[in-house]
Motif scaffolding. Structure first.
Motif, short mmCIF file in Angstrom:
data_model
loop_
_atom_site.label_atom_id
_atom_site.label_comp_id
_atom_site.label_asym_id
_atom_site.label_seq_id
_atom_site.Cartn_x
_atom_site.Cartn_y
_atom_site.Cartn_z
N ALA A 1 0.83 -1.21 0.00
CA ALA A 1 0.00 0.00 0.00
C ALA A 1 0.86 1.26 0.00
N ASP A 2 1.92 1.27 0.80
CA ASP A 2 2.83 2.41 0.83
C ASP A 2 3.53 2.58 -0.51
N TYR A 3 3.88 1.47 -1.14
CA TYR A 3 4.56 1.52 -2.44
C TYR A 3 3.66 2.15 -3.50
N LYS A 4 2.40 1.74 -3.54
CA LYS A 4 1.46 2.29 -4.50
C LYS A 4 1.22 3.77 -4.25
N ALA A 5 1.09 4.15 -2.99
CA ALA A 5 0.87 5.56 -2.66
C ALA A 5 2.07 6.40 -3.08
N SER A 6 3.27 5.88 -2.87
CA SER A 6 4.47 6.61 -3.26
C SER A 6 4.55 6.76 -4.77
N ASN A 7 4.16 5.72 -5.50
CA ASN A 7 4.17 5.80 -6.96
C ASN A 7 3.16 6.81 -7.48
N GLN A 8 2.01 6.89 -6.85
CA GLN A 8 1.00 7.86 -7.27
C GLN A 8 1.50 9.29 -7.08
N LYS A 9 2.19 9.54 -5.98
CA LYS A 9 2.76 10.87 -5.76
C LYS A 9 3.83 11.19 -6.81
N LEU A 10 4.66 10.19 -7.11
CA LEU A 10 5.71 10.39 -8.10
C LEU A 10 5.12 10.64 -9.48
N ASP A 11 4.08 9.87 -9.84
CA ASP A 11 3.43 10.06 -11.14
C ASP A 11 2.84 11.46 -11.25
N SER A 12 2.22 11.93 -10.19
CA SER A 12 1.64 13.28 -10.20
C SER A 12 2.72 14.34 -10.37
N LEU A 13 3.85 14.13 -9.72
CA LEU A 13 4.96 15.08 -9.84
C LEU A 13 5.51 15.10 -11.26
N LEU A 14 5.63 13.91 -11.87
CA LEU A 14 6.15 13.84 -13.24
C LEU A 14 5.20 14.51 -14.22
N PRO B 1 2.08 11.51 -20.36
CA PRO B 1 0.97 10.63 -20.75
C PRO B 1 -0.19 10.77 -19.78
N SER B 2 -1.39 10.72 -20.31
CA SER B 2 -2.58 10.88 -19.48
C SER B 2 -2.94 9.61 -18.73
N ASP B 3 -2.54 8.46 -19.26
CA ASP B 3 -2.86 7.18 -18.65
C ASP B 3 -1.84 6.84 -17.58
N ALA B 4 -2.33 6.55 -16.37
CA ALA B 4 -1.42 6.21 -15.27
C ALA B 4 -0.66 4.93 -15.54
N LYS B 5 -1.23 4.03 -16.35
CA LYS B 5 -0.58 2.76 -16.64
C LYS B 5 0.64 2.91 -17.54
N SER B 6 0.84 4.11 -18.10
CA SER B 6 2.00 4.33 -18.95
C SER B 6 3.30 4.19 -18.18
N PHE B 7 3.25 4.38 -16.86
CA PHE B 7 4.45 4.27 -16.04
C PHE B 7 4.61 2.89 -15.43
N GLU B 8 3.61 2.04 -15.54
CA GLU B 8 3.66 0.74 -14.89
C GLU B 8 4.47 -0.26 -15.70
N MET B 9 5.13 -1.15 -14.97
CA MET B 9 5.91 -2.21 -15.61
C MET B 9 4.99 -3.36 -15.99
N THR B 10 5.15 -3.85 -17.21
CA THR B 10 4.40 -5.01 -17.69
C THR B 10 5.40 -6.08 -18.12
N PHE B 11 4.89 -7.27 -18.40
CA PHE B 11 5.78 -8.35 -18.83
C PHE B 11 6.43 -8.00 -20.17
N ASP B 12 5.67 -7.41 -21.08
CA ASP B 12 6.23 -7.02 -22.37
C ASP B 12 7.35 -6.00 -22.20
N ARG B 13 7.15 -5.03 -21.32
CA ARG B 13 8.18 -4.01 -21.10
C ARG B 13 9.40 -4.60 -20.41
N LEU B 14 9.20 -5.58 -19.54
CA LEU B 14 10.32 -6.24 -18.89
C LEU B 14 11.18 -6.96 -19.92
N ILE B 15 10.55 -7.72 -20.81
CA ILE B 15 11.30 -8.45 -21.84
C ILE B 15 12.00 -7.49 -22.79
N ALA B 16 11.30 -6.43 -23.18
CA ALA B 16 11.90 -5.44 -24.07
C ALA B 16 13.10 -4.76 -23.42
#
Length: 201
Positions: free
Chosen positions: A81-94, A103-118
């Motif tokens: 929960a603390d990790y998610k809250a910290s990420n939300q603050k960081l996303d807002s700052l960015l 990017p308007s979509d919050a998921k643009s900053f999230e790690m996915t399996f495709d992004r990990l492999i890439a």
């Protein structure tokens, strides 16, 4: 001639250590003096002197008495929960600093399996000297590339049966291309120049 003696140094380790009884947290301070050049090397430390969580943190034996216990479910939930809250603050700052370019979509900053492999694929290509950051010369890191490719192999083995068809195809293609590029580079290094040496005029 005077004997050369390197200065003493002190290493203070503040990480958690566990004794054989799952003991308490403590700080350890180790001070050692480098022996003079003329003196023979000091004997190896006994296994008892190297016991503790700091020296055994990468043990593969789950029954090891020195292995730390896993965090409780409550601790994991609270940290998540603390990790998610910290990420939300960081996303807002960015977004605030980037303005319209963010990017308007919050998921643009999230790690996915495709992004990990890439990301691992790009890292392997840079370590093989086939790519480089803008303004820099390519530099090969053979051992680093091998470890990155082995990481892809571990992912392929550990995720077998848990991937979608698209994810599986992507991982296999990336692994195949990375290994092929690695083989081409290592073969060029190990085979050396052709007989006769060099390029003829």
């Amino acid at each position: 001639m005077a004997k050369y003696k390197e200065p003493e140094f002190t290493v203070t380790d503040k990480r958690r250590r566990y004794d054989e009884d799952g003991g308490s947290e403590q700080e350890s301070s180790v001070a050692e003096a480098t022996p003079q050049v003329e003196t023979p090397p000091a004997p190896a430390a006994s296994p008892e002197a190297n016991s503790g969580y700091v020296d055994q943190q990468f043990t593969t034996d789950p029954a090891s008495a020195n292995a730390p216990p896993p965090p409780s479910q409550a601790e994991q939930d609270a940290q998540h929960a603390d990790y998610k809250a910290s990420n939300q603050k960081l996303d807002s700052l960015l977004r605030e600093r980037a303005g319209n370019k963010a990017p308007s979509d919050a998921k643009s900053f999230e790690m996915t399996f495709d992004r990990l492999i890439a990301s691992l694929y790009m890292t392997a290509m840079m370590q093989l000297g086939l790519m480089a950051p803008e303004g820099e010369q390519p530099r090969a890191d053979i051992l680093g590339a091998r470890q990155t490719i082995d990481t892809l192999s571990v992912l392929a083995e550990k995720t077998r049966g848990n991937l979608t068809e698209a994810e599986q195809n992507m991982l296999q293609n990336v692994l195949f291309e990375s290994r092929m590029a690695y083989l081409q580079l290592t073969n060029a290094i190990t085979q050396g120049p052709p007989p006769g040496g060099g390029i003829k005029p």
